[in-house]
Design a protein around this motif. Structure first.
Motif, PDB file in Angstrom:
ATOM      1  N   TYR A 192      -4.017   8.093   3.380  1.00 33.50           N
ATOM      2  CA  TYR A 192      -4.112   6.721   2.896  1.00 33.50           C
ATOM      3  C   TYR A 192      -3.456   5.793   4.050  1.00 33.50           C
ATOM      4  O   TYR A 192      -3.412   4.735   4.121  1.00 33.50           O
ATOM      5  N   ARG A 209       0.911  -1.372  -0.101  1.00 36.22           N
ATOM      6  CA  ARG A 209       0.023   0.008  -0.047  1.00 36.22           C
ATOM      7  C   ARG A 209       0.808   1.210   0.115  1.00 36.22           C
ATOM      8  O   ARG A 209       0.621   2.204  -0.597  1.00 36.22           O
ATOM      9  N   ARG A 263      -4.072  -2.020  -2.463  1.00 40.19           N
ATOM     10  CA  ARG A 263      -4.502  -1.053  -3.433  1.00 40.19           C
ATOM     11  C   ARG A 263      -3.879  -1.591  -4.638  1.00 40.19           C
ATOM     12  O   ARG A 263      -3.666  -0.820  -5.648  1.00 40.19           O
ATOM     13  N   GLU A 322      -6.328  -1.322  -7.835  1.00 36.81           N
ATOM     14  CA  GLU A 322      -6.641   0.129  -8.386  1.00 36.81           C
ATOM     15  C   GLU A 322      -5.422   0.670  -8.737  1.00 36.81           C
ATOM     16  O   GLU A 322      -5.553   1.714  -9.852  1.00 36.81           O
ATOM     17  N   LEU A 323      -3.897   0.493  -8.517  1.00 37.66           N
ATOM     18  CA  LEU A 323      -2.986   1.490  -8.755  1.00 37.66           C
ATOM     19  C   LEU A 323      -2.116   0.609  -9.596  1.00 37.66           C
ATOM     20  O   LEU A 323      -1.422   1.437 -10.460  1.00 37.66           O
ATOM     21  N   LYS A 329      -1.476   0.923 -13.474  1.00 39.42           N
ATOM     22  CA  LYS A 329      -0.986   2.402 -13.954  1.00 39.42           C
ATOM     23  C   LYS A 329       0.434   2.498 -13.907  1.00 39.42           C
ATOM     24  O   LYS A 329       1.135   3.114 -14.635  1.00 39.42           O
ATOM     25  N   GLU A 381      -7.134  -5.637  -2.172  1.00 39.34           N
ATOM     26  CA  GLU A 381      -7.707  -4.364  -2.180  1.00 39.34           C
ATOM     27  C   GLU A 381      -7.096  -3.227  -1.024  1.00 39.34           C
ATOM     28  O   GLU A 381      -7.187  -2.113  -1.289  1.00 39.34           O
ATOM     29  N   THR A 417     -12.556  -4.846   3.651  1.00 40.75           N
ATOM     30  CA  THR A 417     -12.189  -5.139   2.046  1.00 40.75           C
ATOM     31  C   THR A 417     -12.157  -6.678   1.824  1.00 40.75           C
ATOM     32  O   THR A 417     -12.136  -7.288   0.938  1.00 40.75           O
ATOM     33  N   THR A 451       1.040   3.547  -3.368  1.00 40.43           N
ATOM     34  CA  THR A 451       0.455   5.070  -3.194  1.00 40.43           C
ATOM     35  C   THR A 451       1.495   5.975  -3.495  1.00 40.43           C
ATOM     36  O   THR A 451       1.366   7.106  -3.930  1.00 40.43           O
TER      37      THR A 451
END
Ligand code: SF4
Length: 752
Positions: free
Chosen positions: A533, A159, A390, A393-394, A397, A387, A552, A163
């Protein structure tokens, strides 16, 4: 406070497997002072993390004046054992060399460290300045976030990394189990949970199992808590084939047939067994017709592995091979494995050949065979959630910034959890792919040729380590050292047995200024300017993280439910009953169609994923890089085959060497050698000996003469800083997984 106890009294507590005899408890030497105190006793519950296994053994702690003074078995817990390592966890917490304060270096890296105590505020501010400086100048991906032991902080570390903007998180699983997972993914597809559940060694407690292969695994020392389950299978009449170059206690306890093969030839053994199973028609014809991709090519390849050729390669006589193959018909088989398979230069292909025996024999996801977990909970490998980390989600990218992509494309392309292969760290630093690092519990001795990894940390612009102790072989090469809380002082993400979820909370306060890894990551995240976060860091951050982890899970429970139930677990019911052959039911693919998530939707005996990346798609057998066959010239000088990295009853890797009780049981670095080889060299039991290998390094160990090892083979015990056997191991990584060849190689021994 004295930490010495009588060796005899400690030994009385442990059996041959390292487990506690009877229902005993073990007393901390400081008991007298605490016992005299009139303070009330408190009972708290936790679990043992000394051998890194999940699930772990339960612990009942008796606490007085805020200090644990006795630990006992946790009656009623699912793993109800305490081995010597578990008992000694009491000494780990109170051992005098605990690191208690943050320190920064005052002399150049690479020299014996001179440290200056600093405050946490200064430490966090410095880390933030350095990491943000690297991010601005070179990019966030140039900061590596790496976790060794314990494994528990992986999720919060990810995470933090994601982040911050770096996809480069690494773990010691780069030398542990991930190669086996890579293999399963190559067979069944990228979907993580299916691959992982088939790979995970276990003994399914069902009466349908016909035969159990224990392959390259010695549960007597590595997983003593699984011993009873195996014994129950044996009592039920399950046949056991043990494949191991050594004659371990597991062989003595279980083997109906012992296949004592030459180290590094497991792939040939698996292909030879496949040859005999196919030859005799003892394979699942429906399975191979319907669900195996590349059957004809595979069958043609294994044709050459006749019993005679397999015997020639492995050193196991033909009649033994035939007897082992004859045990297969009659029901599903289980193959209980270990990380050992990854530890070869051809490890993935060896393991692929072995794991293909599961579907070949009709043992995939049937009662008594290798199961695919029913309705898996969305937990990650270390009991948090992706989750929370992250990653879904991240990671998409930033994954193009992975440091390992060009070195290990198979690993990099199969990985969806966001863990890079870190074994090329020296090259990543040399090439400017890594310029700074946060290293939680990292030990340079875990790698072959540790000096290259020391130099990598030394050459970084900034490296900060977090640990329980100062370990000069690693920390002499970092800029800052932070004190970590041990297991009894911290929360774990969660503890999960099947569908039972336990909350584990700290049972005593951290010593000195030590902080939990989870809190440290939250504090660093907040210092980096990412506080939203990381809950603003601080003492409350750990609980807030856990609340988010539980949320989560999406399992209909909350953190408060777990706390209310604790120390009992909360069970998550299944929506429906157990199902088998899930690929037929469309339960494995996101689109709900029958099949697997591999490139072809089938079990790939011929891997299209490998073919696309320029590798041989078959599970080809290759000789070890150094072996009597591949390097006959080297063999003249180095006449012994070595195996290293095996689990021991009293140590887990390099852990526990500073723990007096364990050190009394095994005080010296050992090499196990056969009396035949010792006599030929004039070596007696207990002599100090010098070991060399083609790597040109020399280490000194004590000889233990034993028939556990075959003549011509030696077994090196790893994890000793004064005798780091990984210096004898080459950096000839498996090109698919990037794993080092700890369990193959040549060496020579002479009396010191
Ligand atoms: S087997 Fe031993 S070290 Fe491992 S969890 Fe159990 S008590 Fe701890």
């Amino acid at each position: 406070m004295s930490t010495a106890i009588s060796r005899r009294s400690f030994l009385k507590m442990v059996t041959a497997t390292g487990a506690v005899a009877g229902t005993g408890f073990f007393v901390y030497p400081g008991k007298e002072a605490l016992a005299a105190s009139s303070a009330p006793e408190e009972v708290k519950y936790s679990h043992c993390v000394m051998c890194n296994h999940v699930p772990k053994c339960g612990i009942k702690a008796i606490i007085k004046e805020g200090k644990i003074f006795r630990i006992e078995k946790r009656e009623g817990y699912l793993n109800n054992l305490l081995c010597a390592k578990g008992l000694s966890s009491l000494q780990e917490i109170y051992e005098p060399h605990r690191l208690l304060y943050p320190v920064k270096r005052t002399n150049p890296k690479g020299e014996p460290s001179k440290w200056q105590r600093i405050t946490w505020d200064e430490a966090l501010q410095t880390i933030a300045e350095k990491f943000n400086g690297v991010k601005e100048k070179y990019g966030a991906d140039k900061v590596l976030f790496i976790a060794g032991d314990p494994k528990e902080p992986r999720s919060i570390l990810q995470r933090l990394a994601f982040t911050f903007g770096s996809p480069n998180t690494g773990t010691e699983s780069s030398t542990c189990y991930t190669a086996n997972e890579v293999t399963s993914k190559l067979l069944y597809g990228k979907e993580w949970y299916t691959a992982s559940s088939i790979t995970t060694p276990g003994i399914a407690p069902t009466p349908d199992t016909n035969c159990c292969f224990i392959w390259g695994n010695n549960p007597a020392w590595a997983m003593p808590f699984s011993f009873d389950r195996m014994r129950n299978l044996k009592k039920r009449g399950v046949k056991f084939v043990v494949v191991d170059p050594r004659v371990t206690p597991t062989v003595h306890s279980f083997a109906d047939i012992h296949l004592q093969l030459r180290p590094g030839t497991d792939g040939a053994m698996a292909l030879g067994l496949a040859h005999m199973i196919i030859r005799d028609g003892n394979y699942d014809k429906d399975m191979v017709e319907m669900w195996v991709h590349g059957w004809d090519e595979y069958r043609e390849y294994v044709r050459q592995f006749t019993p005679e050729k397999t015997a020639e390669i492995t050193g196991v006589p033909v009649d033994r091979l035939e007897k082992a193959a004859a045990m297969v018909p009659g029901g599903p088989i289980i193959i209980k494995t270990a990380p050992a398979f990854g530890h070869h230069s051809n490890g993935v292909n060896n393991y692929r050949a072995m794991m293909m025996l599961v579907p070949l024999t009709g043992s995939l996801d049937v009662p008594g065979g290798h199961s695919i977990v029913n309705e898996p909970l969305p937990v990650d490998l270390w009991e948090a959630t992706y989750e929370f980390a992250r990653s879904p989600e991240l990671l998409p990218k930033i994954r193009h910034l992975r440091a390992d992509q060009e070195y290990f494309p198979v690993w990099a392309d199969l990985d969806e959890q966001g863990t890079i292969q870190v074994n090329m760290l020296p090259e990543y630093v040399r090439d400017g792919k890594v310029r700074a690092a946060l290293a939680l519990g990292v030990n340079t001795m875990m790698w072959p040729q540790a000096h290259e990894y020391k130099k990598a940390f030394q050459d970084m612009e900034f490296a900060v380590a977090v640990d329980f102790h100062e370990n000069p072989w690693t920390h002499d090469y970092v800029d800052m050292l932070l004190p970590a809380a041990v297991s009894f002082e911290r929360s774990a993400p969660l503890t999960i047995y099947g569908r039972n979820i336990f909350l584990r909370e700290p049972i005593v306060k951290p010593l000195g200024e030590a902080r939990s890894d989870w809190r440290i990551c939250c504090d660093i995240g907040t210092a980096l300017g990412l506080g939203e976060y990381f809950y603003g860091g601080g003492e409350e951050a750990e609980e807030k993280c856990l609340r988010e982890v539980v949320r989560t899970l999406h399992a209909g429970i909350s953190y408060d439910d777990l706390r209310a139930a604790s120390p009992a677990p909360v069970a998550i019911p299944m929506k429906s009953g157990p199902k088998f052959k899930k690929w037929e039911l469309g339960m494995l693919r996101p689109d709900g169609k029958p099949g697997f998530t591999s490139t072809t939707g089938k079990i790939e005996f011929v891997s299209e994923f490998l073919r696309e990346r320029g590798f041989d798609p078959l599970p080809v057998y290759r000789e070890p890089v150094y072996s009597p066959v591949s390097t006959p010239e080297e063999r003249k000088k180095y006449t012994l085959l070595f195996n290293s990295g095996s689990r021991e009853p009293f140590y887990t890797h390099s852990k526990g060497r500073g723990t007096p009780w364990l050190r009394q049981l095994q005080p010296d670095p050992l090499v196990r050698m056969n009396p035949v080889d010792a006599e030929a060299r004039g070596i007696k039991h207990g002599d100090w000996v010098l070991l060399t290998s083609p790597m040109g390094k020399e280490i000194k160990m004590k000889a233990r003469l034993t028939n556990i090892v075959l003549p011509g083979c030696v077994d090196l015990i790893h994890g000793w800083v004064q005798a780091d056997c990984n210096l004898l191991v080459s950096r000839d990584f498996d090109p698919i997984s990037g794993f080092p060849p700890y369990k193959e190689g040549l060496c020579e021994i002479r009396k010191a």
